[in-house]
Design an enzyme around this catalytic site. Structure first.
Site, PDB file in Angstrom:
ATOM      1  N   ALA B  35       0.838  -1.203   0.000  1.00 41.67           N
ATOM      2  CA  ALA B  35       0.000   0.000   0.000  1.00 41.67           C
ATOM      3  C   ALA B  35       0.872   1.252   0.000  1.00 41.67           C
ATOM      4  CB  ALA B  35      -0.902   0.001   1.232  1.00 41.67           C
ATOM      5  N   ASP B  36       0.387   2.323  -0.612  1.00 34.85           N
ATOM      6  CA  ASP B  36       1.047   3.616  -0.394  1.00 34.85           C
ATOM      7  C   ASP B  36       0.223   4.366   0.654  1.00 34.85           C
ATOM      8  OD1 ASP B  36      -1.137   4.816  -1.649  1.00 34.85           O
ATOM      9  OD2 ASP B  36      -0.090   5.128  -3.541  1.00 34.85           O
ATOM     10  N   SER B  37       0.691   5.557   1.041  1.00 36.27           N
ATOM     11  CA  SER B  37       0.043   6.229   2.170  1.00 36.27           C
ATOM     12  C   SER B  37      -1.418   6.581   1.849  1.00 36.27           C
ATOM     13  CB  SER B  37       0.829   7.477   2.567  1.00 36.27           C
ATOM     14  OG  SER B  37       1.049   8.286   1.444  1.00 36.27           O
ATOM     15  N   ASP B  39      -3.362   4.799  -0.079  1.00 33.41           N
ATOM     16  CA  ASP B  39      -4.130   3.547   0.043  1.00 33.41           C
ATOM     17  C   ASP B  39      -4.583   3.330   1.484  1.00 33.41           C
ATOM     18  OD1 ASP B  39      -3.940   2.647  -2.630  1.00 33.41           O
ATOM     19  OD2 ASP B  39      -1.912   1.915  -2.279  1.00 33.41           O
TER      20      ASP B  39
END
Lengths: 245, 77
Positions: B35-37, B39
């Site tokens: 995940a990125d931030s 997400d």
């Protein structure tokens, strides 16, 4: 081109000359519009003029709680907020050395902080929808500065930095964040200038005239459209060549 | 396995497009599940809707792993 059928747009400062014209333009492309402003009478008049697909949403942007509630009220009235136009703004001009804390804080609060709060408030729905347009109405003086407008110019430059940062964060979700920076625009406010004053202003504008609210609204219509999906973090200067940035 | 765990896992799989067996107790959304931030912000939004709760920003920041999410939801729903 620029079909906005099925989209819902929230426009702040819709009781003013430029804001009303932005609302008219988006509405003309098929959008449902939420008209926000402090003065309810002009909003009602505009809603009456537009007929269907227009909602009046009065809000005092100096009131933090009211600002936080506005995106929810707009979504409740229109079903969603797909397009946000942060147009509302105030001036409290003064020479820098005479500028009070209050004059500084009021302008930053209404012009910049409310844009932050509203943008934050509409983002959840836009993230879910994987579609959104946020358009900040800045000003030429945010880029050039203007004597007597240290507070106003700071707020307008601040909108640009805020828009670019947010544009980075949400670009992958198909949400664009852009800024329109008007130059001198003919409004009831500029009508009060003498012919002499107007002539002096026009001398500084390569186009030789002031802009119209419709010319600002056209820039907004473009940025709100599907066609502008690859334009984000941009500042569109609409100033007759007064400052070529 | 509790119902809450199942529902949280389903949301994680749905949002991050990962295999179900990768979503373990200590799996970090960012370090292990890709995940990125942003997400993680969306995941929290999804949990809020799934469970009809509100997760305040400071609590949301402390939810780093699948286990964190399950524990938070168990004690707040």
């Amino acid at each position: 081109m620029f079909d906005l059928n099925g989209k819902a747009a929230l426009v702040t400062g819709a009781s003013g000359g430029i804001g009303a014209e932005i609302a008219r333009a988006l509405h003309a492309q098929g959008a449902t519009v939420g008209l926000s402003g402090t003065r309810e009478d002009p909003l009602q008049a505009l809603a009456g003029e537009l007929g269907e697909r227009a909602h009046v949403l009065p809000c005092n942007l100096g009131d933090a709680d009211a600002v936080t509630a506005l995106p929810k009220e707009a979504a409740a009235a229109m079903g969603s907020v797909d397009i946000l136009v942060n147009n509302a703004g105030i001036t409290r001009d003064n020479l820098f050395m005479r500028m009070s804390e209050e004059e500084w804080a009021d302008v930053l609060n209404v012009n910049l902080t409310s844009a932050f709060r509203l943008s934050k408030g509409v983002l959840r729905g836009m993230m879910k929808a994987r579609w959104g347009r946020i358009i900040n109405i800045s000003s030429i003086v945010g880029a050039t500065g203007n004597p007597g407008q240290g507070n106003y110019a700071a707020s307008k430059a601040g909108m640009v930095g805020m828009a670019k940062s947010l544009a980075y964060e949400v670009a992958s979700r198909n949400i664009t964040v852009n800024t329109v920076a008007p130059g001198f625009i003919a409004t009831p406010m500029t009508e009060k200038l003498t012919d002499d004053q107007k002539a002096k202003i026009n001398e500084q504008i390569p186009a030789g005239r002031m802009g119209t609210p419709a010319e600002i609204a056209a820039a907004c219509t473009y940025l709100a459209s599907e066609e502008a999906g690859y334009v984000t973090g941009a500042t569109l200067h609409v100033n007759g060549g007064m400052a070529m940035l | 396995m509790s119902d809450i765990e199942d529902r949280v896992r389903k949301k994680v799989v749905e949002h991050l497009g990962v295999e179900e067996d990768k979503v373990t107790e200590n799996a970090s959304f960012i370090d292990d599940l890709g995940a990125d931030s942003l997400d993680t912000v969306e995941l929290v939004m999804a949990f809020e809707e799934e469970f009809g709760i509100e997760i305040p920003d400071d609590a949301a920041e402390s939810i780093q792993t699948f286990g964190d999410a399950v524990n938070f939801i168990k004690s707040n729903s």
